[in-house]
Structures are given as structure tokens and as C-alpha cells.
Write a protein that holds these residues in place. Sequence first.
Motif, PDB file in Angstrom:
ATOM      1  N   GLN A  58      59.836  33.239  57.630  1.00 47.48           N
ATOM      2  CA  GLN A  58      58.636  34.048  57.493  1.00 47.48           C
ATOM      3  C   GLN A  58      59.026  35.438  56.982  1.00 47.48           C
ATOM      4  N   PRO A  59      59.165  35.568  55.661  1.00 48.65           N
ATOM      5  CA  PRO A  59      59.574  36.856  55.097  1.00 48.65           C
ATOM      6  C   PRO A  59      58.402  37.824  54.936  1.00 48.65           C
ATOM      7  N   ASN A  60      58.743  39.110  54.841  1.00 52.05           N
ATOM      8  CA  ASN A  60      57.760  40.155  54.622  1.00 52.05           C
ATOM      9  C   ASN A  60      58.398  41.229  53.752  1.00 52.05           C
ATOM     10  N   LEU A  61      57.702  41.641  52.699  1.00 57.95           N
ATOM     11  CA  LEU A  61      58.191  42.693  51.810  1.00 57.95           C
ATOM     12  C   LEU A  61      57.064  43.683  51.584  1.00 57.95           C
ATOM     13  N   ARG A  62      57.352  44.967  51.808  1.00 64.23           N
ATOM     14  CA  ARG A  62      56.374  46.028  51.649  1.00 64.23           C
ATOM     15  C   ARG A  62      56.958  47.139  50.798  1.00 64.23           C
ATOM     16  N   TRP A  74      50.265  51.296  49.048  1.00 63.71           N
ATOM     17  CA  TRP A  74      51.223  50.274  49.441  1.00 63.71           C
ATOM     18  C   TRP A  74      50.817  48.910  48.922  1.00 63.71           C
ATOM     19  N   GLY A  75      51.816  48.062  48.831  1.00 62.52           N
ATOM     20  CA  GLY A  75      51.616  46.661  48.501  1.00 62.52           C
ATOM     21  C   GLY A  75      52.517  45.840  49.402  1.00 62.52           C
ATOM     22  N   ALA A  76      52.087  44.649  49.732  1.00 58.32           N
ATOM     23  CA  ALA A  76      52.880  43.802  50.624  1.00 58.32           C
ATOM     24  C   ALA A  76      52.706  42.338  50.241  1.00 58.32           C
ATOM     25  N   LEU A  77      53.742  41.581  50.522  1.00 54.88           N
ATOM     26  CA  LEU A  77      53.735  40.134  50.337  1.00 54.88           C
ATOM     27  C   LEU A  77      54.414  39.541  51.560  1.00 54.88           C
ATOM     28  N   SER A  78      53.757  38.575  52.211  1.00 50.91           N
ATOM     29  CA  SER A  78      54.340  38.005  53.422  1.00 50.91           C
ATOM     30  C   SER A  78      53.935  36.541  53.573  1.00 50.91           C
ATOM     31  N   ARG A  79      54.718  35.843  54.385  1.00 51.96           N
ATOM     32  CA  ARG A  79      54.451  34.435  54.703  1.00 51.96           C
ATOM     33  C   ARG A  79      54.477  34.287  56.216  1.00 51.96           C
ATOM     34  N   ALA A  80      53.517  33.535  56.745  1.00 55.98           N
ATOM     35  CA  ALA A  80      53.465  33.265  58.179  1.00 55.98           C
ATOM     36  C   ALA A  80      53.180  31.785  58.379  1.00 55.98           C
ATOM     37  N   VAL A  81      53.552  31.260  59.543  1.00 53.80           N
ATOM     38  CA  VAL A  81      53.316  29.853  59.858  1.00 53.80           C
ATOM     39  C   VAL A  81      52.694  29.703  61.241  1.00 53.80           C
ATOM     40  N   ARG A  82      52.017  28.583  61.426  1.00 53.12           N
ATOM     41  CA  ARG A  82      51.574  28.143  62.747  1.00 53.12           C
ATOM     42  C   ARG A  82      52.131  26.746  62.924  1.00 53.12           C
ATOM     43  N   VAL A 127      50.510  32.494  52.646  1.00 52.61           N
ATOM     44  CA  VAL A 127      51.188  33.545  51.893  1.00 52.61           C
ATOM     45  C   VAL A 127      50.108  34.565  51.574  1.00 52.61           C
ATOM     46  N   SER A 128      50.329  35.798  52.017  1.00 53.25           N
ATOM     47  CA  SER A 128      49.327  36.844  51.866  1.00 53.25           C
ATOM     48  C   SER A 128      49.857  37.985  51.028  1.00 53.25           C
ATOM     49  N   PHE A 148      43.016  42.167  50.369  1.00 53.12           N
ATOM     50  CA  PHE A 148      43.898  41.083  50.796  1.00 53.12           C
ATOM     51  C   PHE A 148      43.583  39.830  49.993  1.00 53.12           C
ATOM     52  N   SER A 149      44.594  39.041  49.760  1.00 53.31           N
ATOM     53  CA  SER A 149      44.413  37.718  49.185  1.00 53.31           C
ATOM     54  C   SER A 149      45.394  36.791  49.890  1.00 53.31           C
ATOM     55  N   SER A 150      44.884  35.663  50.355  1.00 53.67           N
ATOM     56  CA  SER A 150      45.735  34.738  51.112  1.00 53.67           C
ATOM     57  C   SER A 150      45.591  33.333  50.563  1.00 53.67           C
ATOM     58  N   ARG A 151      46.705  32.625  50.522  1.00 51.91           N
ATOM     59  CA  ARG A 151      46.714  31.225  50.099  1.00 51.91           C
ATOM     60  C   ARG A 151      47.274  30.394  51.256  1.00 51.91           C
ATOM     61  N   TYR A 152      46.447  29.472  51.744  1.00 45.22           N
ATOM     62  CA  TYR A 152      46.811  28.640  52.889  1.00 45.22           C
ATOM     63  C   TYR A 152      47.257  27.268  52.419  1.00 45.22           C
ATOM     64  N   ARG A 153      48.199  26.676  53.186  1.00 45.99           N
ATOM     65  CA  ARG A 153      48.682  25.323  52.884  1.00 45.99           C
ATOM     66  C   ARG A 153      48.789  24.520  54.164  1.00 45.99           C
ATOM     67  N   ASP A 154      48.598  23.227  54.030  1.00 46.96           N
ATOM     68  CA  ASP A 154      48.782  22.269  55.129  1.00 46.96           C
ATOM     69  C   ASP A 154      47.923  22.581  56.355  1.00 46.96           C
ATOM     70  N   LEU A 155      46.673  22.997  56.115  1.00 42.26           N
ATOM     71  CA  LEU A 155      45.781  23.273  57.239  1.00 42.26           C
ATOM     72  C   LEU A 155      45.392  21.973  57.932  1.00 42.26           C
TER      73      LEU A 155
END
Length: 166
Positions: A58-62, A74-82, A127-128, A148-155
Motif C-alpha cells: 500500500q504505497p503513498n506518494l505526496r 499538493w498532489g498525492a497518489l496512493s493505494r489501499a486494500v481491504r 488507487v486514489s 479526488f479520483s479513485s479507481r476500485y478493483r475486485d469489489l
Amino acid sequence: VLTEQLRRGACINIAPERSRLGLFNAFVHDEITLVPDAWKVIAGVKAEHNSYTGVELQPNLRVLWTPSAHQTVWGALSRAVRTPSRAERDATVDLQTTPPGTAQNPGPLPILAHVVPNHGLSSESVVSAELGYRAQLGSRLSLDLAAFSSRYRDLRSARSLGPTPD
């Protein structure tokens, strides 16, 4: 009475009854000043290992730009999981029994509607991307704008399997 029914599995059955699950994680984070009082990069990653899906990164770059003492962009790109829960992987839930010979079930046998576990679930992920602006308009007033813009996978989803012989 309901607690006893749940414990016995009348409504919810979790099998196996006992399970040993592991969850380990580590987090690394760094803040790098590219140009003092102007450009900064913040980067981090959480690495997690769980018993169901293995290693999840789960990376995060700001990136922050401060054009003046009272403004920040600011700008950011991050990935999170459940990750899947034990209930999603191991629980069968009886939702409803429709008796035979009724308007909902004209057939000769009762119909049991239940949710079955799925041992093949992967983690849900997102991925947001974020873009923002902050202005300090006075000593007690600031303005924040963020997009914000988010792309979800495997919901997770549910679907009817229809009648089954069991």
C-alpha cells in the motif's frame, strides 16, 4: 435464545469453528525536502502479510509545493486494500426459509435462501489520486479545495446462484 441459536449455527455457521490467522505489517515513511520552503516529497509504503491473500503493498506518494508562506498546493497518489474477513471466507448465513405450497414457493419442497462463503476472495483495492490547494486568508480563516479520483478493483458483490440440489 437468539444467542444460543447463533452459537449452535441455526442462523450463522462458521466453519471451521476455530482458526488461526496471521497478520503482519511494516510501514516505511520518509519526508524529503527538495527545495527548502518550496518543494517537499513525502513517500511511504505499508507492506502487509495476511493469511488470506498473502502480501499486500500500500504505497503513498505526496508532493507539496509552497509558493508562499500562505499557500500550499499538493498532489498525492496512493493505494489501499481491504482484505477479506473471516465471515466472508468461512461463514454460511441462513437468510430465509420459504415453506412449500405458498405464493412465493408453489413447489413441494421448502426453499432456503442463504449466503455461502467464498474461499477464493482477493483483496478489494483502490488507487486514489488527489489534488489540493490551501490558502491562509487571515489569522483565523483558511480556504481548502481538494479534488479526488479513485479507481476500485475486485469489489465484493452478491449474486443468486439459483436453486441448488442441496
